[in-house]
Design a protein around this motif. Structure first.
Motif, PDB file in Angstrom:
ATOM      1  N   TRP A  15      -2.870  -3.668  -9.709  1.00  0.00           N
ATOM      2  CA  TRP A  15      -1.898  -2.839 -10.211  1.00  0.00           C
ATOM      3  C   TRP A  15      -0.637  -2.735  -8.661  1.00  0.00           C
ATOM      4  O   TRP A  15       0.552  -2.929  -9.781  1.00  0.00           O
ATOM      5  CB  TRP A  15      -2.565  -1.224 -10.128  1.00  0.00           C
ATOM      6  N   GLN A  19       4.027  -3.663  -9.264  1.00  0.00           N
ATOM      7  CA  GLN A  19       5.318  -2.957  -9.263  1.00  0.00           C
ATOM      8  C   GLN A  19       6.608  -3.765  -9.351  1.00  0.00           C
ATOM      9  O   GLN A  19       6.410  -4.495  -8.204  1.00  0.00           O
ATOM     10  CB  GLN A  19       4.061  -2.393  -8.221  1.00  0.00           C
ATOM     11  N   PHE A  79       3.262   1.825  -2.865  1.00  0.00           N
ATOM     12  CA  PHE A  79       3.919   2.144  -4.080  1.00  0.00           C
ATOM     13  C   PHE A  79       3.923   3.388  -5.365  1.00  0.00           C
ATOM     14  O   PHE A  79       2.894   3.732  -5.306  1.00  0.00           O
ATOM     15  CB  PHE A  79       2.894   1.059  -5.026  1.00  0.00           C
ATOM     16  N   ALA A  81       3.477   4.230  -9.750  1.00  0.00           N
ATOM     17  CA  ALA A  81       4.330   3.692 -11.030  1.00  0.00           C
ATOM     18  C   ALA A  81       5.124   4.732 -11.559  1.00  0.00           C
ATOM     19  O   ALA A  81       4.901   5.692 -11.366  1.00  0.00           O
ATOM     20  CB  ALA A  81       2.500   4.206 -11.904  1.00  0.00           C
TER      21      ALA A  81
END
Length: 183
Positions: A15, A19, A79, A81
């Motif tokens: 994940w 990003q 980070f 989303a």
């Protein structure tokens, strides 16, 4: 809502690397010093292991992150989303700037695309991994990567970058010495 993890799991690592942008924050020890938060993009981030990450530090207008790391090592990467399910992940740890003159340069830079603008590899030994909801972070579409830095490097000329870094990246805005880019 928020969770902490013992380490970066393979799922979380995948994940993180998907990003398109992340943020790096550091601060000097002085309470009068400036906290720094910088956005990072392009193909610069790597998960090296369950508690180690790194990113390619590209030539910029300052040396805050590297100077703060030289002084005290504290760093956090965040980070968000901007598409898909909401999520924010923070990686707290101790960082170091590995510069071109370092004996570790060849190994540290091997996993990154070659870019004449790369002035250091920032390696972070992660001590805390946490996530939070990110419910208020907007959904955004990625239009594409900017090529501004690449064009600037071409205009400046790769041979002129060391002199630029010695002039513009030798000290932080608070006067802390940088790690000696291109010494």
């Amino acid at each position: 809502m928020g969770k902490t993890y013992a380490a970066i799991t393979p799922e979380l690592g995948a994940w993180l690397t998907r990003q398109p942008v992340f943020f790096v924050a550091t601060a000097p020890l002085s309470r009068d010093g400036h906290v720094n938060c910088s956005p990072k993009g392009l193909d610069t981030f790597r998960v090296l292991g369950p508690t180690t990450v790194a990113y390619a530090d590209l030539t910029g207008s300052g040396a805050e992150t590297a100077a703060h790391l030289e002084e005290n090592g504290r760093i956090v990467l965040m980070f968000c989303a901007f598409s898909g399910p909401p999520r924010i992940v923070r990686l707290h740890g101790r960082g170091e700037a590995i510069v071109r003159s370092s004996a570790e340069w060849t190994e540290a830079s091997a996993g990154f695309p070659s870019h004449p603008g790369t002035r250091a590899i920032i390696r972070v030994h992660v001590t805390r991994v946490s996530d939070s909801c990110g419910y208020s972070v907007p959904n955004m579409d990625l239009v594409g990567e900017r090529d501004t830095l690449q064009r600037w490097v071409q205009t400046k000329g790769a041979a002129n970058l060391p002199a630029y870094r010695r002039e513009k990246n030798a000290r932080s805005i608070d006067g802390l010495p940088g790690p000696g880019f291109d010494e």
